[in-house]
Design an enzyme around this catalytic site. Structure first.
Site: not given
Length: 273
Positions: A49, A60
């Protein structure tokens, strides 16, 4: 069959689980990503990824946010991310690469580069670069059918997140559109936060599988070989990102790849035990 589907099919036949490391493209050095990707494969990664740096992420945590900010400061955008994949593909044509990010860089890429005759310029160029899957955190499944069809027409998968708060209805919506694998966020919060509750993950996965027929990967909170091994007992894949970012963020250029390889080898060994 997409490269992602072929990879999971081969792993299932071997009775093994997928190791999916994440790294922010262009971090911690603008030129290091292709070498880092090769190192991850050498260490046993099955899928990679690649985070697309974005200024305003939602999912995030501080570690990956900081990595994204540094990459942006070095001029890393979608064009450079696709270049990294092209460079990686010169030596590796088999390991699936998934771009993970947000809608804005994708939409902006299409604005800047125009529409390809076959549809989205982003989809066309990502396929040409050798991308296998796309995970856009803020693309809801009910708005993605045309995008998913465009990706599939170019041999790419559209991957979605599911969370502890996902309802059965949401899981069914995702199942209608998703391909490749789904990514179950193991905890409420952002990447790298909280303690992993493996029992809760174990309880949730049968619910997800009632709706989702493709493999289920688990991420957020997997930090070492022991947690990867525990999750690998119940999931089809483990995704590990924030810990890798922490290990390499302050390293000199020559040490980034060896440190990542050493860490991932330990995780791979535990997954295969």
């Amino acid at each position: 069959m997409s490269r992602i589907e072929a990879t999971f099919s081969a792993l299932k036949a071997q009775g093994r689980k997928a190791l999916i490391p994440y790294v922010t493209a262009g971090f911690p050095f603008a030129d290091i990503t292709p070498a880092l990707m090769h190192g991850m494969v050498e260490a046993g990664a099955d899928v990679i990824e690649l985070g697309v740096p974005f200024s305003d992420p939602m999912a995030d945590g501080p570690v990956i946010q900081k990595a994204g900010e540094k990459a942006l400061s070095m001029g890393i955008g979608m064009v450079q991310v696709l270049d990294h994949v092209r460079e990686f593909r010169k030596r590796n044509t088999t390991t699936p690469v998934v771009l993970m990010g947000y809608a804005n860089p994708v939409e902006r890429y299409d604005q800047k580069h125009g529409k390809a005759e076959t549809g989205s310029a982003f989809v066309h160029d990502a396929a040409e670069a050798g991308v296998d899957g796309v995970l856009i955190v803020d693309y809801p499944p009910e708005e993605c059918e045309a995008f998913a069809a465009d990706l599939r027409a170019h041999g790419m998968d559209l991957i979605f997140l599911l969370a502890p708060t996902s309802t059965d209805e949401r899981m069914a919506q995702v199942a209608r559109v998703a391909s490749g694998y789904v990514y179950y966020v193991s905890l409420k919060g952002v990447t790298g936060s909280g303690a992993l509750d493996t029992a809760a993950v174990e309880q949730m996965l049968p619910r997800i599988r009632q709706h989702v027929q493709i493999p289920v990967g688990v991420g957020f909170g997997i930090r070492d070989a022991a947690t990867a091994q525990a999750i690998g007992k119940v999931a089809d894949a483990v995704v590990i990102g924030s810990r890798i970012i922490q290990l390499i963020e302050d390293q000199e250029h020559a040490k980034v790849v060896p440190i990542t390889v050493d860490f991932l080898r330990g995780v791979r060994k535990a997954l295969d035990a």
